[in-house]
Motif scaffolding. Structure first.
Motif, short mmCIF file in Angstrom:
data_model
loop_
_atom_site.label_atom_id
_atom_site.label_comp_id
_atom_site.label_asym_id
_atom_site.label_seq_id
_atom_site.Cartn_x
_atom_site.Cartn_y
_atom_site.Cartn_z
N UNK A 87 -34.34 26.12 -44.54
CA UNK A 87 -33.61 26.32 -45.79
C UNK A 87 -34.24 25.53 -46.92
N UNK A 88 -34.92 24.42 -46.56
CA UNK A 88 -35.60 23.57 -47.52
C UNK A 88 -37.05 23.38 -47.08
N UNK A 89 -37.93 23.19 -48.06
CA UNK A 89 -39.36 23.01 -47.78
C UNK A 89 -39.83 21.72 -48.43
N UNK A 90 -40.34 20.81 -47.60
CA UNK A 90 -40.84 19.51 -48.07
C UNK A 90 -42.36 19.51 -47.98
N UNK A 91 -43.02 19.18 -49.11
CA UNK A 91 -44.48 19.19 -49.16
C UNK A 91 -45.04 17.77 -49.07
N UNK A 92 -46.19 17.68 -48.36
CA UNK A 92 -46.90 16.40 -48.22
C UNK A 92 -48.39 16.66 -48.35
N UNK A 93 -49.05 15.98 -49.31
CA UNK A 93 -50.51 16.05 -49.43
C UNK A 93 -51.13 15.20 -48.33
N UNK A 94 -52.33 15.58 -47.91
CA UNK A 94 -52.91 14.92 -46.73
C UNK A 94 -53.25 13.46 -46.93
N UNK A 161 -44.16 13.87 -59.08
CA UNK A 161 -44.98 12.95 -58.30
C UNK A 161 -45.40 13.63 -57.00
N UNK A 162 -46.63 13.38 -56.55
CA UNK A 162 -47.13 14.08 -55.37
C UNK A 162 -46.33 13.74 -54.12
N UNK A 163 -46.13 14.75 -53.29
CA UNK A 163 -45.56 14.59 -51.95
C UNK A 163 -44.09 14.16 -51.93
N UNK A 164 -43.39 14.32 -53.06
CA UNK A 164 -41.99 13.90 -53.14
C UNK A 164 -41.01 15.07 -53.13
N UNK A 165 -41.49 16.30 -53.15
CA UNK A 165 -40.64 17.45 -53.41
C UNK A 165 -39.95 17.98 -52.16
#
Length: 324
Positions: A87-94, A161-165
């Motif tokens: 239901x939710x998608x969390x993104x993380x840069x490598x 901010x990166x990787x916080x979404x």
């Protein structure tokens, strides 16, 4: 460490390109979460590494997807979203990592008072802590946008901010995901897409993501492509700024946005010893905007902050930032 398996609503998407060891660190930070996500999806953007073999051995339940051709960060994020079932998608840069409570703290926001029925939740995000490769904390930034995104961006600008979404899958689907035609500024772009579609943002006022400041190769662009990407972003959203603020103020808003973004790029080039790229970036600021005083000010501040983060001891760094 206590982990909760009772509520698996979150799909985690990690995007990576030619940084397998950093990506492994990112994966481990997801495994260390106090909240166990529904699934972990790793998208490798056409690089040749041992990552798939490592995942088969260490994280056999993870989903590994590889692009046959390099398509860029926006496409990698969309590929991850297309494989997500949460239901939710969390993104993380490598090259970033999460603190253990990142997902749990963000999901607790959903337990608060129900929003007005007319509002639509698009994203929950948090702050970021910037560290040196040696683990020294250099700075911390907390989220500024909250509530109706269009109103918040008009008031304080786009704070990403990166990787916080943590996006709602419904919102990402509604706006069509990340714009793959943009070589850069894709985080600000998705903020604007959500804003014009009437979505709201919620925030956790704590730095739950660690990003490392170094001369790292990114999944975005080199200097000239970065400049072209920001110019393309301005062309896309300039008309919206003019709708929001009027013709003259809308152009000024766009010019100042461009100056701030490219000034940070110029500062990074300078402290990295890339004097020619510093000159190219700085020159483009003055060619784009006639606000000479503002351009000089934002460029000097960006260079000062970047140099302070490298040269000064920690206590002096904080005082220097407060002055700027």
């Amino acid at each position: 460490m206590t982990r909760s398996n009772a509520d698996s609503r979150v799909s985690v998407v990690i995007t990576t390109y030619e940084r397998p060891e950093l990506c492994k660190r990112a994966v481990r930070s997801v495994q260390a979460q106090t909240f166990e996500p529904r699934e972990i999806i790793i998208v490798e953007d056409a690089s040749e590494t041992d990552l798939e073999t490592w995942l088969d051995r260490e994280v056999p339940n993870a989903t590994y997807v590889r692009h046959e051709e390099n398509r860029g960060l926006a496409a990698a994020r969309n590929t991850g979203f297309n494989h997500a079932t949460g239901e939710y998608v969390a993104y993380l840069d490598d090259d970033d990592e999460w603190k253990p409570e990142r997902l749990e703290r963000q999901l607790k926001v959903l337990e608060g008072p129900s929003p007005d029925e007319q509002t639509k939740l698009g994203v929950i995000y948090c702050g970021v802590e910037r560290q040196s490769p040696e683990g020294e904390t250099l700075s911390t930034s907390l989220p500024e946008n909250e509530g109706n995104l269009a109103a918040s961006i008009r008031e304080v600008g786009a704070s990403t901010y990166p990787s916080t979404f943590l996006f709602t899958a419904e919102a990402l689907e509604d706006v069509g995901g990340f714009d793959e035609s943009l070589p850069s500024s894709i985080d600000h772009d998705i903020w604007m897409q959500l804003a014009v579609a009437g979505y709201e943002a919620r925030r956790v006022m704590d730095a739950l993501v660690v990003t490392y400041v170094s001369d790292r190769a990114q999944m975005t662009t080199n200097t000239e492509r970065r400049i072209a990407g920001v110019q393309q972003y301005i062309e896309k959203w300039g008309p919206t700024y003019k709708e929001w603020f009027g013709e003259a103020k809308g152009k000024a808003y766009a010019d100042r946005y461009y100056a701030r973004v490219i000034a940070r790029l110029a500062a990074t080039n300078l402290v990295s010893g890339d004097v020619w790229d510093f000159w190219i970036a700085s020159k483009s600021i003055f060619e784009t905007s006639e606000e000479t005083a503002y351009n000089i000010s934002v460029l000097m501040k960006s260079v000062g902050r970047r140099m302070a983060s490298i040269i000064l001891p920690q206590q002096a760094k904080q005082g220097f930032r407060e002055l700027l």
